[in-house]
Design a protein around this motif. Structure first.
Motif, mmCIF file in Angstrom:
data_model
loop_
_atom_site.group_PDB
_atom_site.id
_atom_site.type_symbol
_atom_site.label_atom_id
_atom_site.label_comp_id
_atom_site.label_asym_id
_atom_site.label_seq_id
_atom_site.Cartn_x
_atom_site.Cartn_y
_atom_site.Cartn_z
ATOM 1 N N PHE B 26 7.104 8.869 5.276
ATOM 2 C CA PHE B 26 6.022 9.684 5.796
ATOM 3 C C PHE B 26 6.466 10.463 7.014
ATOM 4 C CE2 PHE B 26 1.832 11.125 5.912
ATOM 5 C CZ PHE B 26 1.463 11.253 7.229
ATOM 6 N N LYS B 30 6.641 13.489 5.033
ATOM 7 C CA LYS B 30 5.199 13.608 4.845
ATOM 8 C C LYS B 30 4.772 13.184 3.447
ATOM 9 C CE LYS B 30 3.878 15.396 8.859
ATOM 10 N NZ LYS B 30 4.696 14.527 9.677
ATOM 11 N N ILE B 31 5.533 12.287 2.857
ATOM 12 C CA ILE B 31 5.150 11.755 1.543
ATOM 13 C C ILE B 31 4.748 10.309 1.718
ATOM 14 C CG2 ILE B 31 5.986 11.100 -0.732
ATOM 15 C CD1 ILE B 31 7.882 13.346 -0.677
ATOM 16 N N VAL B 32 3.666 9.925 1.089
ATOM 17 C CA VAL B 32 3.321 8.513 1.067
ATOM 18 C C VAL B 32 3.509 8.013 -0.347
ATOM 19 C CG1 VAL B 32 1.540 6.801 1.373
ATOM 20 C CG2 VAL B 32 1.659 8.728 2.916
ATOM 21 N N LEU B 34 2.633 5.491 -2.731
ATOM 22 C CA LEU B 34 1.715 4.385 -2.934
ATOM 23 C C LEU B 34 2.301 3.324 -3.858
ATOM 24 C CD1 LEU B 34 -1.720 6.194 -3.151
ATOM 25 C CD2 LEU B 34 -0.791 4.859 -1.288
ATOM 26 N N ASP B 87 0.400 17.591 -0.811
ATOM 27 C CA ASP B 87 0.187 16.218 -0.362
ATOM 28 C C ASP B 87 -0.648 15.394 -1.322
ATOM 29 O OD1 ASP B 87 -0.224 17.084 3.165
ATOM 30 O OD2 ASP B 87 1.383 17.387 1.716
ATOM 31 N N LEU B 91 0.330 11.967 -3.537
ATOM 32 C CA LEU B 91 -0.376 10.693 -3.428
ATOM 33 C C LEU B 91 -0.851 10.225 -4.800
ATOM 34 C CD1 LEU B 91 -2.843 10.626 -0.402
ATOM 35 C CD2 LEU B 91 -1.005 9.054 -0.902
ATOM 36 N N LEU B 222 0.420 -0.387 4.896
ATOM 37 C CA LEU B 222 -0.489 0.680 5.293
ATOM 38 C C LEU B 222 -1.153 0.363 6.624
ATOM 39 C CD1 LEU B 222 -0.719 2.998 3.420
ATOM 40 C CD2 LEU B 222 -2.953 2.195 2.738
ATOM 41 N N VAL B 226 -0.882 2.484 9.899
ATOM 42 C CA VAL B 226 -2.104 3.082 10.432
ATOM 43 C C VAL B 226 -2.253 2.694 11.894
ATOM 44 C CG1 VAL B 226 -4.623 2.850 10.432
ATOM 45 C CG2 VAL B 226 -3.421 3.349 8.325
ATOM 46 N N MET B 230 1.392 6.666 11.882
ATOM 47 C CA MET B 230 2.075 7.041 10.650
ATOM 48 C C MET B 230 3.249 7.942 10.965
ATOM 49 S SD MET B 230 -1.131 7.571 8.174
ATOM 50 C CE MET B 230 -2.724 7.153 8.806
ATOM 51 N N LEU C 65 -9.566 13.900 -0.613
ATOM 52 C CA LEU C 65 -9.142 12.754 -1.397
ATOM 53 C C LEU C 65 -9.438 11.497 -0.599
ATOM 54 C CD1 LEU C 65 -7.800 11.337 -3.753
ATOM 55 C CD2 LEU C 65 -5.607 11.688 -2.635
ATOM 56 N N PHE C 67 -9.836 7.264 -0.867
ATOM 57 C CA PHE C 67 -9.696 6.058 -1.668
ATOM 58 C C PHE C 67 -10.798 5.069 -1.323
ATOM 59 C CE2 PHE C 67 -6.015 6.747 -4.091
ATOM 60 C CZ PHE C 67 -5.142 7.517 -3.346
ATOM 61 N N ILE C 120 -3.548 13.435 4.281
ATOM 62 C CA ILE C 120 -3.036 12.119 3.893
ATOM 63 C C ILE C 120 -3.559 11.033 4.821
ATOM 64 C CG2 ILE C 120 -1.003 10.710 3.579
ATOM 65 C CD1 ILE C 120 0.521 12.955 2.700
ATOM 66 N N TYR C 121 -3.580 11.343 6.120
ATOM 67 C CA TYR C 121 -4.107 10.362 7.073
ATOM 68 C C TYR C 121 -5.484 9.905 6.631
ATOM 69 C CZ TYR C 121 -0.639 12.116 10.458
ATOM 70 O OH TYR C 121 0.497 12.515 11.084
ATOM 71 N N LEU C 124 -5.391 7.651 3.563
ATOM 72 C CA LEU C 124 -4.901 6.307 3.838
ATOM 73 C C LEU C 124 -5.888 5.489 4.650
ATOM 74 C CD1 LEU C 124 -1.152 7.034 4.558
ATOM 75 C CD2 LEU C 124 -2.240 6.301 2.455
ATOM 76 N N ILE C 125 -6.562 6.143 5.582
ATOM 77 C CA ILE C 125 -7.535 5.403 6.376
ATOM 78 C C ILE C 125 -8.699 4.950 5.501
ATOM 79 C CG2 ILE C 125 -9.257 5.630 8.207
ATOM 80 C CD1 ILE C 125 -7.219 7.169 9.787
ATOM 81 N N LEU C 127 -8.472 4.226 2.453
ATOM 82 C CA LEU C 127 -7.921 3.112 1.683
ATOM 83 C C LEU C 127 -7.957 1.831 2.507
ATOM 84 C CD1 LEU C 127 -6.519 1.996 -0.781
ATOM 85 C CD2 LEU C 127 -4.376 2.914 0.029
ATOM 86 N N ALA C 128 -7.530 1.931 3.746
ATOM 87 C CA ALA C 128 -7.528 0.753 4.615
ATOM 88 C C ALA C 128 -8.942 0.224 4.840
ATOM 89 C CB ALA C 128 -6.862 1.086 5.950
#
Lengths: 253, 282, 323
Positions: B26, B30-32, B34, B87, B91, B222, B226, B230, C65, C67, C120-121, C124-125, C127-128
């Motif tokens: 990341f 800038k790639i996550v 999963l 992005d 994902l 994650l 977080v 990140m 997006l 999650f 993306i942030y 992911l957040i 998701l968390a």
């Protein structure tokens, strides 16, 4: 969109001793400036003169390190970009920022909409007369169902200006609208700005001298963060300080 | 007390091993990914199988890492290279891969839980500071810190980090400077995959590998990034330490709410600084 | 994808209306001629459609997006589980009220946390945060039944399958009409603008945050209704209702069905529900197949079924106009 010309032109934007530093670099250094309502006022200068920084200070994208900015008498120095927008200070972007996958008409519609939270039903009719007539005025009526990404570069740059204008601002800041345009496209852009100049005060930051001299009512020349000279296009043309700053030859237009 | 400290440390190291690959990808690209947890799971399973077949831990580790590196290579070549700067699609694609990998794992290992055996050299325990502690866990701590040091050096002190970051923002310009951006991206991705494999094999010694560990590892990694920020390697270290100790001490002294301490920390960080403690400011 | 312009002419509009009426009659008369098994699948599909349509509001129309959509679903399921399962109340409307109330509170908090970031942030957040809820249901066993969840939940008014089917159908139709009016309102158009260029929308004077915030909460409410219905249907609320892999299936529905179209998610729901059931009956590799479809759709068929239908419809319209 015709505005009534007031007999006494008020001061649309006033800068008082405005400065902006980045560390030890004084990008804008103690600039005081008046932009009069209803005029086309250009800011020019060699690279690194600070015009872009000044532009961003006025629009609200950057905060001043010192000094004050007034908008029709109101102190907007501390105001956020959005507040300034609401007061009537709009801007365009040098790097075109449009809604690429939406049509020309849809772009315009988004700019002209009331911007409030509303759940009333709406669908842009295929023959929306208001949008069509506006686009006709700007020479884009044929493309109104075209996705912006399919417009030519020149047309996109003109859309950028139109979007800014559609905000119905009192003052419109144009960020290098002529950047990267061919001579044909430049002519069309000049025509566009000429058409809108009666309805809004325009502040123009630009490199293209020809356009600047043909369009402006007043020109401010900057150098190294300070104001070098100010005046009408004719006055600036013969100003020796300005000629020196640009090494002469470029001004022989 | 010492025991808890060491436990906290070893858990932190595991967390760091888990999240470093994700963080690297990341931060630089800038790639996550999963499917990161899936790589852990697969590496653990592969490591187990290799160890069982060859009785060599070293081989298990190498093959496990090679597998995840290879899979990452495949992911990059077949999928991600077509999604440059998209992005959301990146994902989504890696999310879809989770299903595929889990299915694969179920087919090959039938859903059993398998542990990679502790390497022979590290079996047993050591007397330290008055308590007895598992040799392997100690080794793990050392490995973790070494890895942290190596990664930090790579990122800060070499040109590679700067090139990659520049390449993310403006590939054309970097390519104009004569560097093959696509190749570098692939290499980074493969490297991160290998890291995930490393974490998978080493971690599976303690946690085992099972269907569902992919989700758990992904979530933990994650949470670490977080909280830590990140894309920041230092953040991953900070986050791992924070969570590692919070979790271990929480379980020791406040067992009822231990689980929520971690989430509590996460929510607190989100409120104070959404991009993480050491993350970029907005 | 649907944008802002009305692309239907009178003929198309009439045809679409006709199709809707036909579908309506099919669904309304379904219990008369369908097997129990199929009716059950359709019930599940309709429930999932509600969840998928609202997911689409966020993903397809606002371009966010998340999650964390599963949180709404899980809250719906567990509210039913706790209120009905523990015998606190069986009043259907009261349960709905409580569900919506709790959903608003939780999603308001989550949205506030997550929307301080983007891209993306943000994903992911969410998701968390969804995982946080998952953990809560697992650990707070006294309240939530832990790993086993809450069981023994009866249908509202103890209705049978047929009556419950109609309950679901009514809920589906109401949700469909509500979401449709949201999408075609100014609010919906603004969301599309935000999706296309959030930055410029802000520069045009829109408060993009509040739009995204409300979109998040609204979509969560619909998801919670879907979760509520689901829990009543199968009689169980379990931690799987907060599992992010479960949320993946809704994501798949939106992707396959078509982002940014109204009927896309409905098509996607039916497809995924039926495909999952039949695939898992015939092969163990159904997860693999779903995963492959997922990847293929993202790589090559981003428009989804609904998207392609829309393109097809526009082409036909253009052809007809030429004549």
């Amino acid at each position: 969109m015709e505005k009534q010309n007031t007999t006494r032109t008020s001061q649309a934007i006033v800068l008082k001793h405005v400065s902006r530093s980045f560390g030890s670099l004084h990008a804008v250094d103690n600039v005081s400036l008046v932009i009069e309502e209803g005029l086309v006022h250009s800011v020019i200068g060699p690279n690194g003169a600070g015009k872009t920084t000044l532009f961003n200070l006025i629009s609200g994208n950057l905060k001043c390190s010192a000094g004050q900015i007034f908008f029709f008498g109101t102190d907007i120095t501390k105001m956020s970009l959005h507040l300034r927008l609401r007061l009537g200070l709009g801007r365009t972007f040098q790097i075109t920022s449009l809604f690429k996958k939406l049509t020309v008409a849809e772009n315009l519609m988004l700019a002209m909409a009331p911007k409030k939270l509303g759940f009333k039903s709406f669908k842009l009719a295929k023959n929306d007369l208001t949008a069509l007539s506006l686009l006709d005025k700007f020479g884009l009526a044929e493309q109104w169902m075209t996705e912006v990404e399919n417009l030519s570069h020149g047309e996109q740059r003109r859309m950028e200006v139109i979007l800014g204008w559609a905000l119905n601002s009192k003052v419109l800041l144009l960020d290098e609208p002529f950047a990267g345009l061919s001579s044909g496209e430049t002519f069309q852009m000049m025509d566009l700005i000429h058409k809108i100049k009666n309805t809004v005060t325009i502040v123009l930051v630009e490199h293209d001298f020809d356009a600047v001299f043909k369009l402006s009512d007043k020109i401010t020349v900057m150098q190294s963060g300070r104001i070098l000279s100010e005046g009408t296009p004719e006055e600036i043309k013969i100003d020796s300080k300005v000629q020196e700053a640009y090494l002469g030859s470029i001004l022989d237009a | 007390m010492i025991l808890q400290f060491l436990n906290g440390l070893s858990y932190s190291v595991i967390l760091f091993l888990l999240s470093s690959g994700l963080c690297l990808m990341f931060g630089l690209m800038k790639i996550v990914n999963l499917a990161h947890g899936s790589l852990y799971m697969l590496a653990g399973y592969v490591g187990f199988s290799v160890a069982r077949a060859t009785d060599s831990f070293a081989l298990a580790l190498l093959v496990g890492m090679a597998c995840t590196a290879l899979i990452s290579f495949g992911m990059d070549r077949c999928l991600l290279r077509f999604l440059y700067k998209q992005d959301i699609e990146q994902l989504l694609v890696t999310f879809g891969l989770i299903y595929i990998f889990e299915n694969l794992a179920r087919n090959i290992w039938k859903g059993h839980t398998y542990f990679v055996p502790v390497p022979k050299l590290l079996i047993g325990s050591v007397d330290l500071f008055g308590t007895t502690y598992s040799t392997y866990r100690l080794a793990l701590i050392l490995i973790g810190f070494s890895l942290a040091a190596v990664l930090w050096l790579l990122e800060e002190k070499t040109k590679i980090g700067a090139i990659i970051r520049a390449g993310v923002d403006d590939a054309e310009m970097v390519e104009g400077m004569g560097k093959n951006v696509k190749l570098i991206f692939t290499l980074v991705f493969v490297f991160a995959g290998a890291l995930a494999g490393l974490g998978g094999v080493l971690g599976s010694i303690l946690t085992g590998s099972f269907l569902g560990v992919d989700g758990m590892v992904l979530i933990l990694s994650l949470i670490v990034i977080v909280i830590g920020g990140m894309g920041s390697l230092k953040g991953a270290m900070v986050g791992s330490l924070l969570i590692g100790f919070a979790d271990v001490f929480g379980k020791a002294y406040f067992p009822d709410v231990a689980y929520f301490i971690v989430y509590g920390i996460m929510v607190t960080v989100l409120v104070i600084k959404p991009t993480g403690l050491m993350g970029e400011s907005e | 994808m649907e944008t802002l312009t009305e692309t239907n002419d009178k003929v198309t509009y009439t045809i679409e209306l006709l199709i809707c009426l036909i579908m309506f009659s099919v669904f309304v008369t379904l219990p008369l001629y369908s097997t129990k098994y199929i009716m059950g699948l359709i019930t599940i599909s309709l429930i999932s459609s509600i969840c998928a349509m609202s997911y689409n509001l966020l993903l397809g129309y606002a371009g966010l997006l998340s999650f964390g959509h599963i949180v709404g679903w899980g809250v719906g399921a567990y509210t039913v589980g706790i209120l009905a399962g523990k015998g606190i109340t069986v009043n259907f409307f009261l349960i709905i009220g409580v569900t919506i109330f709790v959903t608003i509170i939780i999603s308001a908090v989550f949205a506030f946390l997550a929307l301080r970031t983007q891209g993306i942030y943000f994903a992911l957040i969410t998701l968390a945060l969804a995982e946080l809820c998952h953990a809560v249901t697992l650990k707070w066993s006294r309240f939530t039944g832990g790993e086993n969840g809450l069981t023994g939940i009866d249908r509202p008014w103890l209705v049978g399958d047929k009556a419950f089917y109609y309950l679901v159908l009514i809920s589906f139709i109401i949700s469909f009409l509500l979401i449709r009016s949201i999408i075609s309102s100014w609010f919906g158009k603004t969301l599309v603008g935000i999706r296309e260029n959030d930055f410029r929308m802000g520069m045009l004077g829109y408060n993009t945050w509040i739009f995204k915030y409300l979109a998040y909460i609204i979509s969560a409410i619909f998801a919670s209704i879907a979760g509520l219905l689901s829990c009543f249907y199968i009689g169980i609320a379990s931690p799987a209702d907060f599992n992010f892999v479960t949320s993946g299936s809704f994501l798949l529905m939106v992707l396959i069905g078509g982002r940014a179209t109204l009927i896309g998610p409905i098509i996607g729901s039916f497809f995924v529900v039926f495909a999952t059931h039949y695939l898992s009956a015939y092969t163990n590799e159904w997860m693999l197949i779903l995963g492959v479809i997922f990847v293929l759709v993202v790589m090559f068929a981003r428009k989804g079924i609904g998207g392609y239908l829309l393109v097809w419809k526009n082409k036909i319209q253009q052809e007809l106009h030429k004549q």
